[in-house]
Design a protein around this motif. Structure first.
Motif, short mmCIF file in Angstrom:
data_model
loop_
_atom_site.label_atom_id
_atom_site.label_comp_id
_atom_site.label_asym_id
_atom_site.label_seq_id
_atom_site.Cartn_x
_atom_site.Cartn_y
_atom_site.Cartn_z
N ILE A 1 43.34 37.66 25.98
CA ILE A 1 42.91 36.44 26.67
C ILE A 1 41.48 36.08 26.27
O ILE A 1 40.74 35.44 27.02
N GLY A 2 41.08 36.52 25.06
CA GLY A 2 39.81 36.11 24.52
C GLY A 2 38.62 36.94 24.95
O GLY A 2 37.48 36.45 24.88
N ILE A 3 38.84 38.19 25.34
CA ILE A 3 37.72 39.04 25.77
C ILE A 3 37.13 39.81 24.59
O ILE A 3 35.95 40.12 24.57
N GLY A 4 37.93 40.14 23.59
CA GLY A 4 37.48 41.00 22.49
C GLY A 4 36.61 40.26 21.49
O GLY A 4 36.97 40.13 20.31
N VAL A 5 35.45 39.81 21.94
CA VAL A 5 34.61 38.95 21.11
C VAL A 5 33.70 39.71 20.15
O VAL A 5 33.15 39.13 19.22
N ASP A 6 33.51 41.02 20.37
CA ASP A 6 32.64 41.80 19.50
C ASP A 6 33.07 43.26 19.57
O ASP A 6 34.07 43.60 20.22
N GLU A 7 32.33 44.13 18.92
CA GLU A 7 32.69 45.55 18.86
C GLU A 7 32.71 46.19 20.23
O GLU A 7 33.57 47.01 20.54
N GLU B 1 40.37 31.07 32.93
CA GLU B 1 41.48 30.13 32.76
C GLU B 1 42.67 30.80 32.07
O GLU B 1 43.82 30.60 32.46
N ALA B 2 42.37 31.61 31.05
CA ALA B 2 43.45 32.29 30.33
C ALA B 2 44.15 33.31 31.20
O ALA B 2 45.37 33.46 31.15
N ALA B 3 43.39 34.03 32.03
CA ALA B 3 43.99 35.01 32.94
C ALA B 3 44.88 34.32 33.96
O ALA B 3 46.01 34.77 34.23
N GLY B 4 44.42 33.21 34.52
CA GLY B 4 45.23 32.48 35.48
C GLY B 4 46.53 31.98 34.86
O GLY B 4 47.61 32.08 35.47
N ARG C 1 41.64 43.63 27.12
CA ARG C 1 42.79 42.74 27.22
C ARG C 1 43.07 42.49 28.71
O ARG C 1 42.41 43.03 29.57
N LEU C 2 44.08 41.69 28.97
CA LEU C 2 44.67 41.64 30.30
C LEU C 2 45.80 42.67 30.30
O LEU C 2 46.84 42.47 29.67
N PHE C 3 45.57 43.79 30.96
CA PHE C 3 46.54 44.88 31.00
C PHE C 3 47.40 44.72 32.26
O PHE C 3 46.87 44.48 33.35
N TRP C 4 48.72 44.88 32.11
CA TRP C 4 49.59 44.66 33.26
C TRP C 4 50.78 45.61 33.24
O TRP C 4 51.18 46.11 32.19
N VAL C 5 51.32 45.85 34.42
CA VAL C 5 52.54 46.63 34.57
C VAL C 5 53.35 46.04 35.72
O VAL C 5 52.79 45.63 36.73
N ARG C 6 54.65 45.95 35.52
CA ARG C 6 55.55 45.53 36.60
C ARG C 6 56.19 46.78 37.19
O ARG C 6 56.76 47.61 36.44
N LEU C 7 56.08 46.93 38.49
CA LEU C 7 56.58 48.10 39.19
C LEU C 7 57.69 47.69 40.15
O LEU C 7 57.67 46.59 40.70
N ALA C 8 58.64 48.59 40.36
CA ALA C 8 59.74 48.37 41.31
C ALA C 8 59.69 49.42 42.40
O ALA C 8 59.47 50.61 42.12
N ASP C 9 59.89 48.99 43.65
CA ASP C 9 59.97 49.96 44.73
C ASP C 9 61.39 50.52 44.82
O ASP C 9 62.26 50.20 44.01
N ARG C 10 61.63 51.34 45.83
CA ARG C 10 62.93 52.02 45.93
C ARG C 10 64.09 51.05 46.19
O ARG C 10 65.24 51.38 45.93
#
Length: 250
Positions: free
Chosen positions: A88-94, A142-145, A100-109
């Motif tokens: 989402i455009g965060i990696g602008v330099d070293e 804006e990119a995250a949203g 990144r935008l890191f995500w995980v989808r989780l399911a309950d029981r």
């Protein structure tokens, strides 16, 4: 069901391993059901694994999952459905290259799902901000949203949290994207989340830059910025934000 969620910038390997006992003590004391971190390193990842033995985390060979962010969850409550990391455009330099935008989808029981995500927006000292006078967190917000609107199913509980490195444009733009921050949702004036004193070695003005946001069939019940010390040292230069959420039926 109610869950306790913690977001925490772990300050890379600064003053490590001096901070290790404090991080271990924090996790033993607070024991979150979901734990999302920024500025992760392999050493801190190993400590979290050992202190949250009943938890799972995202397993992925992409460098960012071991050198920037990861997400842990109580394996007695959730199982992983899928995960990913979006540019989402965060990696602008070293310095920011693994962000990144890191995500995980989780399911309950019962099979109900929740999307949990985290990011670490650019620090105000990047070249584009200092030399070109461009605030990169506007575009990142804006990119995250937009990314979360695409990732989250209609009504699905969505959590987004992290070190967003400011408190004006990120709130304005993420609210416009339909997300509520836990402070505003509960009518709370947020205390500073950075720095921890005296662990942070330099005099500086305090900032509110660590947030939790939510959307969908979920609501914040409590939220807290945790001032935690073990002896005379904190686990990080950032204070963790801990929020208890309840799931709405329907």
């Amino acid at each position: 069901m109610r869950i306790v969620v913690m977001t925490h910038n772990l300050w890379a390997d600064n003053r490590w391993p001096e901070r290790e006992p404090a991080l271990r003590a924090l996790l033993r004391t607070r024991r979150p059901d979901v734990y999302a971190v920024q500025e992760l390193r392999p050493a801190t990842r190993d400590v979290i694994d050992s202190e949250l033995p009943g938890d799972h985390r995202v397993e992925d060979d992409e460098r960012g999952w071991s050198h920037e962010s990861s997400i842990w969850w109580d394996a007695g409550l959730f199982t992983e459905v899928e995960h990913g990391a979006l540019d989402i455009g965060i990696g602008v330099d070293e310095v920011h290259r693994d962000r990144r935008l890191f995500w995980v989808r989780l399911a309950d029981r019962d099979g109900a799902t929740i999307l949990v995500s985290t990011a670490h927006f650019c620090f105000p000292g990047t070249r584009c901000e200092l030399e070109e006078h461009v605030n990169p967190r506007i575009a990142q917000s804006e990119a995250a949203g937009a990314a979360l609107a695409e990732l989250g199913a209609p009504g699905e509980p969505v959590l987004f949290m992290g070190d967003l490195n400011e408190s004006w444009h990120v709130l304005r733009l993420l609210h416009a994207a339909g997300l509520s921050d836990s402070y505003s949702a509960l009518g709370i004036v947020p205390p500073p989340t950075w720095p921890t004193v005296p662990t942070w070695p330099q005099p500086t003005a305090p900032w509110v830059i660590d947030f939790q946001f939510h959307r969908g069939r979920i609501r914040a019940l409590t939220t807290e910025v945790v001032d935690f010390f073990h002896g005379d040292i904190a686990p990080s230069d950032h204070k963790p934000v801990v929020t208890t959420y309840g799931f709405d039926v329907g």
